[in-house]
Design a protein around this motif. Structure first.
Motif, PDB file in Angstrom:
ATOM      1  N   UNK A 136       0.830  -1.174   0.000  1.00 58.98           N
ATOM      2  CA  UNK A 136       0.000   0.000   0.000  1.00 58.98           C
ATOM      3  C   UNK A 136       0.878   1.241   0.000  1.00 58.98           C
ATOM      4  N   UNK A 137       0.423   2.271  -0.708  1.00 63.37           N
ATOM      5  CA  UNK A 137       1.188   3.509  -0.797  1.00 63.37           C
ATOM      6  C   UNK A 137       1.225   4.249   0.533  1.00 63.37           C
ATOM      7  N   UNK A 138       2.276   5.010   0.704  1.00 61.12           N
ATOM      8  CA  UNK A 138       2.370   5.856   1.887  1.00 61.12           C
ATOM      9  C   UNK A 138       1.439   7.049   1.711  1.00 61.12           C
ATOM     10  N   UNK A 139       1.112   7.663   2.798  1.00 60.23           N
ATOM     11  CA  UNK A 139       0.221   8.813   2.787  1.00 60.23           C
ATOM     12  C   UNK A 139       0.938  10.058   2.303  1.00 60.23           C
ATOM     13  N   UNK A 140       0.204  10.957   1.660  1.00 58.93           N
ATOM     14  CA  UNK A 140       0.722  12.271   1.318  1.00 58.93           C
ATOM     15  C   UNK A 140       0.770  13.143   2.568  1.00 58.93           C
ATOM     16  N   UNK A 141       1.410  14.287   2.467  1.00 62.23           N
ATOM     17  CA  UNK A 141       1.585  15.153   3.642  1.00 62.23           C
ATOM     18  C   UNK A 141       0.253  15.575   4.259  1.00 62.23           C
ATOM     19  N   UNK A 142      -0.688  16.039   3.442  1.00 64.20           N
ATOM     20  CA  UNK A 142      -1.963  16.487   3.991  1.00 64.20           C
ATOM     21  C   UNK A 142      -2.751  15.313   4.567  1.00 64.20           C
ATOM     22  N   UNK A 143      -2.700  14.177   3.911  1.00 61.21           N
ATOM     23  CA  UNK A 143      -3.381  12.992   4.445  1.00 61.21           C
ATOM     24  C   UNK A 143      -2.819  12.630   5.818  1.00 61.21           C
ATOM     25  N   UNK A 144      -1.506  12.650   5.933  1.00 62.20           N
ATOM     26  CA  UNK A 144      -0.863  12.324   7.212  1.00 62.20           C
ATOM     27  C   UNK A 144      -1.232  13.356   8.276  1.00 62.20           C
ATOM     28  N   UNK A 145      -1.207  14.637   7.920  1.00 61.50           N
ATOM     29  CA  UNK A 145      -1.581  15.676   8.876  1.00 61.50           C
ATOM     30  C   UNK A 145      -3.019  15.495   9.353  1.00 61.50           C
ATOM     31  N   UNK A 146      -3.920  15.172   8.433  1.00 60.02           N
ATOM     32  CA  UNK A 146      -5.326  14.976   8.795  1.00 60.02           C
ATOM     33  C   UNK A 146      -5.467  13.801   9.760  1.00 60.02           C
ATOM     34  N   UNK A 147      -4.825  12.685   9.453  1.00 58.49           N
ATOM     35  CA  UNK A 147      -4.930  11.523  10.342  1.00 58.49           C
ATOM     36  C   UNK A 147      -4.315  11.800  11.714  1.00 58.49           C
ATOM     37  N   UNK A 148      -3.155  12.435  11.739  1.00 58.99           N
ATOM     38  CA  UNK A 148      -2.534  12.758  13.029  1.00 58.99           C
ATOM     39  C   UNK A 148      -3.398  13.726  13.831  1.00 58.99           C
ATOM     40  N   UNK A 149      -3.974  14.721  13.149  1.00 53.11           N
ATOM     41  CA  UNK A 149      -4.856  15.668  13.837  1.00 53.11           C
ATOM     42  C   UNK A 149      -6.090  14.960  14.378  1.00 53.11           C
ATOM     43  N   UNK A 150      -6.601  13.987  13.635  1.00 55.16           N
ATOM     44  CA  UNK A 150      -7.762  13.225  14.095  1.00 55.16           C
ATOM     45  C   UNK A 150      -7.413  12.384  15.319  1.00 55.16           C
ATOM     46  N   UNK A 151      -6.202  11.829  15.348  1.00 54.87           N
ATOM     47  CA  UNK A 151      -5.763  11.074  16.530  1.00 54.87           C
ATOM     48  C   UNK A 151      -5.719  11.999  17.746  1.00 54.87           C
ATOM     49  N   UNK A 152      -5.129  13.169  17.580  1.00 51.99           N
ATOM     50  CA  UNK A 152      -5.007  14.126  18.675  1.00 51.99           C
ATOM     51  C   UNK A 152      -6.387  14.628  19.112  1.00 51.99           C
ATOM     52  N   UNK A 153      -7.286  14.848  18.155  1.00 56.02           N
ATOM     53  CA  UNK A 153      -8.619  15.375  18.463  1.00 56.02           C
ATOM     54  C   UNK A 153      -9.472  14.370  19.226  1.00 56.02           C
ATOM     55  N   UNK A 154      -9.219  13.091  19.018  1.00 53.45           N
ATOM     56  CA  UNK A 154      -9.958  12.070  19.754  1.00 53.45           C
ATOM     57  C   UNK A 154     -10.976  11.350  18.891  1.00 53.45           C
ATOM     58  N   UNK A 155     -11.866  10.628  19.545  1.00 57.42           N
ATOM     59  CA  UNK A 155     -12.880   9.835  18.847  1.00 57.42           C
ATOM     60  C   UNK A 155     -14.099  10.692  18.533  1.00 57.42           C
ATOM     61  N   UNK A 156     -14.746  10.334  17.410  1.00 56.45           N
ATOM     62  CA  UNK A 156     -16.010  10.957  17.023  1.00 56.45           C
ATOM     63  C   UNK A 156     -15.905  12.477  16.978  1.00 56.45           C
ATOM     64  N   UNK A 157     -15.026  12.975  16.106  1.00 63.19           N
ATOM     65  CA  UNK A 157     -14.824  14.419  15.974  1.00 63.19           C
ATOM     66  C   UNK A 157     -15.259  14.883  14.587  1.00 63.19           C
ATOM     67  N   UNK A 158     -15.603  16.140  14.498  1.00 60.28           N
ATOM     68  CA  UNK A 158     -16.012  16.719  13.221  1.00 60.28           C
ATOM     69  C   UNK A 158     -14.795  17.080  12.379  1.00 60.28           C
ATOM     70  N   UNK A 159     -15.030  17.275  11.090  1.00 61.44           N
ATOM     71  CA  UNK A 159     -13.955  17.706  10.195  1.00 61.44           C
ATOM     72  C   UNK A 159     -13.434  19.079  10.612  1.00 61.44           C
ATOM     73  N   UNK A 160     -14.311  19.934  11.098  1.00 61.41           N
ATOM     74  CA  UNK A 160     -13.847  21.258  11.527  1.00 61.41           C
ATOM     75  C   UNK A 160     -12.937  21.167  12.753  1.00 61.41           C
ATOM     76  N   UNK A 161     -13.176  20.195  13.619  1.00 60.55           N
ATOM     77  CA  UNK A 161     -12.285  19.983  14.779  1.00 60.55           C
ATOM     78  C   UNK A 161     -10.911  19.495  14.303  1.00 60.55           C
ATOM     79  N   UNK A 162     -10.906  18.617  13.307  1.00 65.28           N
ATOM     80  CA  UNK A 162      -9.644  18.143  12.715  1.00 65.28           C
ATOM     81  C   UNK A 162      -8.902  19.330  12.104  1.00 65.28           C
ATOM     82  N   UNK A 163      -9.636  20.163  11.355  1.00 68.07           N
ATOM     83  CA  UNK A 163      -9.038  21.355  10.749  1.00 68.07           C
ATOM     84  C   UNK A 163      -8.428  22.257  11.831  1.00 68.07           C
TER      85      UNK A 163
END
Length: 103
Positions: free
Chosen positions: A1-28
């Motif tokens: 499987x391909x590695x993630x692009x920079x923005x994809x990685x940032x989004x996933x890491x931000x989602x981890x930090x934000x926690x479970x069941x968060x909105x896209x605006x919280x990730x942003x």
């Protein structure tokens, strides 16, 4: 499987930090907090990336209420998403040669 692009990685890491069941605006907001507003892409590219990551199974998507009680799409990083983070950061860690300080 391909590695993630920079923005994809940032989004996933931000989602981890934000926690479970968060909105896209919280990730942003987490990305903006980490990068500063001037170095953060607009909300539209982040939202598009969130939705694509959900389509690929890296984020789970469910309908639910946010902290204000409004109906929202809520996201959580899946096990597959956590594996993708690990794969994508493995090379970065391996390339962190002695004497080299990224930044």
């Amino acid at each position: 499987m391909r590695k993630l692009g920079n923005l994809q990685l940032e989004v996933l890491l931000a989602a981890v930090v934000a926690g479970r069941r968060v909105t896209a605006s919280r990730i942003y907001d987490k990305i903006a907090d980490a990068n500063g507003k001037e170095d953060t892409p607009g909300f539209a590219p982040v939202y598009t990336t969130v939705m694509r990551l959900a389509d690929k199974g890296f984020l789970t998507l469910e309908a639910g209420e946010d902290e204000t009680g409004r109906q929202r799409k809520l996201f959580t990083v899946s096990a597959e998403g956590r594996s993708a983070i690990e794969r994508s950061t493995k090379t970065m860690r391996a390339l962190n040669a002695p004497g080299f300080a990224p930044g």
